[in-house]
Design an enzyme around this catalytic site. Structure first.
Site, PDB file in Angstrom:
ATOM      1  N   ASP A 211     -16.689  -3.840 -51.415  1.00  0.00           N
ATOM      2  CA  ASP A 211     -15.540  -3.655 -50.518  1.00  0.00           C
ATOM      3  C   ASP A 211     -15.580  -2.222 -49.985  1.00  0.00           C
ATOM      4  O   ASP A 211     -16.416  -1.409 -50.399  1.00  0.00           O
ATOM      5  CB  ASP A 211     -14.212  -3.945 -51.258  1.00  0.00           C
ATOM      6  CG  ASP A 211     -13.123  -4.479 -50.319  1.00  0.00           C
ATOM      7  OD1 ASP A 211     -12.796  -3.789 -49.322  1.00  0.00           O
ATOM      8  OD2 ASP A 211     -12.589  -5.578 -50.576  1.00  0.00           O
ATOM      9  N   GLY A 236     -18.868  -0.123 -49.614  1.00  0.00           N
ATOM     10  CA  GLY A 236     -19.621  -0.185 -48.363  1.00  0.00           C
ATOM     11  C   GLY A 236     -18.889  -1.004 -47.318  1.00  0.00           C
ATOM     12  O   GLY A 236     -17.825  -1.566 -47.592  1.00  0.00           O
ATOM     13  N   ASP A 237     -19.497  -1.035 -46.124  1.00  0.00           N
ATOM     14  CA  ASP A 237     -18.926  -1.772 -45.003  1.00  0.00           C
ATOM     15  C   ASP A 237     -19.825  -2.985 -44.756  1.00  0.00           C
ATOM     16  O   ASP A 237     -21.010  -2.818 -44.466  1.00  0.00           O
ATOM     17  CB  ASP A 237     -18.915  -0.829 -43.784  1.00  0.00           C
ATOM     18  CG  ASP A 237     -18.320  -1.489 -42.549  1.00  0.00           C
ATOM     19  OD1 ASP A 237     -18.433  -2.732 -42.405  1.00  0.00           O
ATOM     20  OD2 ASP A 237     -17.766  -0.758 -41.712  1.00  0.00           O
ATOM     21  N   ARG A 253     -11.272 -15.741 -48.367  1.00  0.00           N
ATOM     22  CA  ARG A 253     -10.251 -15.245 -47.440  1.00  0.00           C
ATOM     23  C   ARG A 253     -10.754 -14.055 -46.622  1.00  0.00           C
ATOM     24  O   ARG A 253     -10.048 -13.070 -46.421  1.00  0.00           O
ATOM     25  CB  ARG A 253      -8.983 -14.850 -48.217  1.00  0.00           C
ATOM     26  CG  ARG A 253      -8.276 -16.034 -48.827  1.00  0.00           C
ATOM     27  CD  ARG A 253      -7.048 -15.601 -49.607  1.00  0.00           C
ATOM     28  NE  ARG A 253      -7.386 -15.191 -50.954  1.00  0.00           N
ATOM     29  CZ  ARG A 253      -7.409 -16.011 -51.995  1.00  0.00           C
ATOM     30  NH1 ARG A 253      -7.130 -17.269 -51.829  1.00  0.00           N
ATOM     31  NH2 ARG A 253      -7.703 -15.567 -53.189  1.00  0.00           N
ATOM     32  N   HIS A 256     -11.486 -15.677 -41.866  1.00  0.00           N
ATOM     33  CA  HIS A 256     -10.369 -15.917 -40.934  1.00  0.00           C
ATOM     34  C   HIS A 256      -9.884 -14.627 -40.277  1.00  0.00           C
ATOM     35  O   HIS A 256      -9.222 -14.665 -39.257  1.00  0.00           O
ATOM     36  CB  HIS A 256      -9.197 -16.633 -41.644  1.00  0.00           C
ATOM     37  CG  HIS A 256      -8.456 -15.736 -42.587  1.00  0.00           C
ATOM     38  ND1 HIS A 256      -8.719 -15.692 -43.935  1.00  0.00           N
ATOM     39  CD2 HIS A 256      -7.466 -14.842 -42.373  1.00  0.00           C
ATOM     40  CE1 HIS A 256      -7.921 -14.806 -44.510  1.00  0.00           C
ATOM     41  NE2 HIS A 256      -7.153 -14.271 -43.583  1.00  0.00           N
TER      42      HIS A 256
HETATM   43  N1  SAM Z   1     -11.492 -11.645 -51.233  1.00  0.00           N
HETATM   44  C1  SAM Z   1     -10.184 -11.166 -51.649  1.00  0.00           C
HETATM   45  C2  SAM Z   1      -9.291 -12.345 -51.993  1.00  0.00           C
HETATM   46  O1  SAM Z   1      -9.650 -13.487 -51.712  1.00  0.00           O
HETATM   47  O2  SAM Z   1      -8.216 -12.120 -52.558  1.00  0.00           O
HETATM   48  C3  SAM Z   1      -9.533 -10.264 -50.605  1.00  0.00           C
HETATM   49  C4  SAM Z   1      -9.331 -10.846 -49.231  1.00  0.00           C
HETATM   50  S1  SAM Z   1      -8.588  -9.691 -48.087  1.00  0.00           S
HETATM   51  C5  SAM Z   1      -7.801 -10.758 -46.937  1.00  0.00           C
HETATM   52  C6  SAM Z   1      -9.957  -9.053 -47.139  1.00  0.00           C
HETATM   53  C7  SAM Z   1     -10.801  -8.020 -47.881  1.00  0.00           C
HETATM   54  O3  SAM Z   1     -11.926  -7.645 -47.058  1.00  0.00           O
HETATM   55  C8  SAM Z   1     -10.057  -6.741 -48.201  1.00  0.00           C
HETATM   56  O4  SAM Z   1     -10.211  -6.408 -49.542  1.00  0.00           O
HETATM   57  C9  SAM Z   1     -10.723  -5.718 -47.290  1.00  0.00           C
HETATM   58  O5  SAM Z   1     -10.727  -4.397 -47.815  1.00  0.00           O
HETATM   59  C10 SAM Z   1     -12.124  -6.260 -47.167  1.00  0.00           C
HETATM   60  N2  SAM Z   1     -12.808  -5.742 -45.973  1.00  0.00           N
HETATM   61  C11 SAM Z   1     -12.327  -5.670 -44.721  1.00  0.00           C
HETATM   62  N3  SAM Z   1     -13.234  -5.140 -43.887  1.00  0.00           N
HETATM   63  C12 SAM Z   1     -14.335  -4.862 -44.650  1.00  0.00           C
HETATM   64  C13 SAM Z   1     -15.610  -4.301 -44.360  1.00  0.00           C
HETATM   65  N4  SAM Z   1     -15.922  -3.914 -43.101  1.00  0.00           N
HETATM   66  N5  SAM Z   1     -16.495  -4.150 -45.379  1.00  0.00           N
HETATM   67  C14 SAM Z   1     -16.167  -4.557 -46.640  1.00  0.00           C
HETATM   68  N6  SAM Z   1     -14.978  -5.105 -46.973  1.00  0.00           N
HETATM   69  C15 SAM Z   1     -14.063  -5.245 -45.982  1.00  0.00           C
END
Ligand code: SAM
Length: 351
Positions: A211, A236-237, A253, A256
């Site tokens: 994350d 990381g991204d 999740r 979407h």
């Molecule tokens: N997977 C978890 C769950 O089901 O409870 C969290 C879902 S949450 C809606 C989306 C997650 O994606 C967040 O933790 C957010 O920090 C992460 N996220 C968003 N953009 C991201 C990126 N560019 N790289 C890595 N993680 C990212």
């Protein structure tokens, strides 16, 4: 003309009043009514009012409303005001320290989703969500610009994800038999709550939570005891950086939140990291093929920014275009208590 039917009137009234019920629940949760009545069941409205530092009149109204919603029970007493205790729903989901606590998600609904919905008309007119109007900040990337800008908001968002993942994690982990996989990477795995559910379900599995740095730096806060050394965190991204190697990639999740272009970027990175036989587990609300439901998904879409809700066949098409064979797409709604929040799951494998 015909008199309106009783059931129709009831349904339309429920829809008109839905927001009042939500806000009563949010408010009672925020004012710690359920935690209080758990440690001291049998308090009168006046006693609750004193403890939560509120008016007797207002507290009485709130408690009575919660009784009518099935969250509290009241006990009549001879010639005295009634006393209150938690109903089963409240003790399972609304306390701060129970395994299936939804308090984090409730606070997120109250503080983030509610303000967005109060600007719904503008959102509909402009075709974009209203983060700027609701929170006074321009947001290009909802996570990096809105949620992770302040520690307060970040913790609230992470608590929301953490609570939902704890409630639904086991069902997501066990929707398919994943015991043949030895290493998994939970992309956007947030607090790691889901990862811990996976290692609990599969003794032979290690999970890397991937994350953004702002999220990974909070992992100790959510798991101070580090109870399982098979869970690790990498910052990381996922649109830019190399993904950790794994046999199984989890996207719970995540998709979407993003338009097709970005989904393709992410899926092609996963496809590049995959070797034959690797798996990809998708957990999302899948819309009915005619987009007629479920309401939970369609209502959520009203406050989403860049992303969109998709049906199982739309997700399948996206996956298939990256060389994944979608083996099974199966609903997980099984009547268990947490089914209301349960996403559906899809397992795809590379050929
Ligand atoms: N997977 C978890 C769950 O089901 O409870 C969290 C879902 S949450 C809606 C989306 C997650 O994606 C967040 O933790 C957010 O920090 C992460 N996220 C968003 N953009 C991201 C990126 N560019 N790289 C890595 N993680 C990212």
């Amino acid at each position: 003309g015909d008199e309106p039917r009783k059931e129709d009137l009831q349904r339309i009234t429920e829809l008109m009043d839905g927001f009042k019920a939500s806000k009563a629940l949010f408010t009672a949760s925020k004012m710690c009514v359920f935690d209080l009545l758990q440690s001291r069941p049998g308090l009168s409205a006046a006693q609750v009012a004193e403890e939560i530092k509120a008016s007797v009149k207002g507290t009485e109204c709130l408690l009575e409303a919660c009784v009518s919603l099935g969250l509290l029970k009241s006990k009549e007493r001879k010639c005295q005001k009634p006393v209150y205790e938690n109903a089963g729903l409240a003790s399972r989901f609304l306390l701060s320290d129970v395994p299936f606590s939804l308090q984090g998600y409730i606070q997120h609904c109250d503080k983030t989703v509610w303000p967005l919905f109060s600007h719904l008309e503008d959102a509909v007119r402009e075709g974009s969500n209203q983060h700027e109007k609701a929170f006074g900040k321009k947001s290009k990337d909802m996570f990096q610009d809105t949620f992770y800008n302040s520690l307060d908001v970040k913790l609230r968002f992470m608590n929301a994800m953490h609570s939902i993942a704890k409630v639904t994690g086991k069902a997501v982990a066990t929707a398919f038999d994943l015991s043949s996989f030895k290493t998994a990477c939970d992309l956007g795995g947030c607090s790691g709550a889901m990862a811990y559910e996976f290692t609990k379900s599969y003794p032979g599995l290690s999970v890397t939570v991937f994350d953004l740095p702002a999220v990974v730096e909070m992992s100790e806060h959510f798991h101070p005891l580090r109870t399982d050394n098979r869970v690790s965190f990498v910052a990381g991204d996922f649109f830019k950086d190399d993904l950790p190697k794994a046999d199984l990639y989890i996207l719970a999740r995540i998709l979407h939140d993003w338009p097709d272009e970005k989904v393709h970027v992410l899926l092609s990175k996963i496809a590049d990291a995959c070797t034959p036989g690797c798996g990809l587990l998708l957990s999302e609300i899948f819309l009915d093929e005619d987009r007629g439901g479920p309401s939970r998904g369609l209502l959520q879409a009203l406050s989403m920014s860049e992303g969109k809700q998709r049906s199982a066949s739309e997700y399948s098409l996206l996956l298939e275009s990256h060389g994944c064979a979608v083996l099974i797409a199966e609903t997980m709604l099984d009547g268990r208590t947490h089914s209301a929040l349960q996403s559906l799951n899809m397992l795809a494998q590379t050929e």
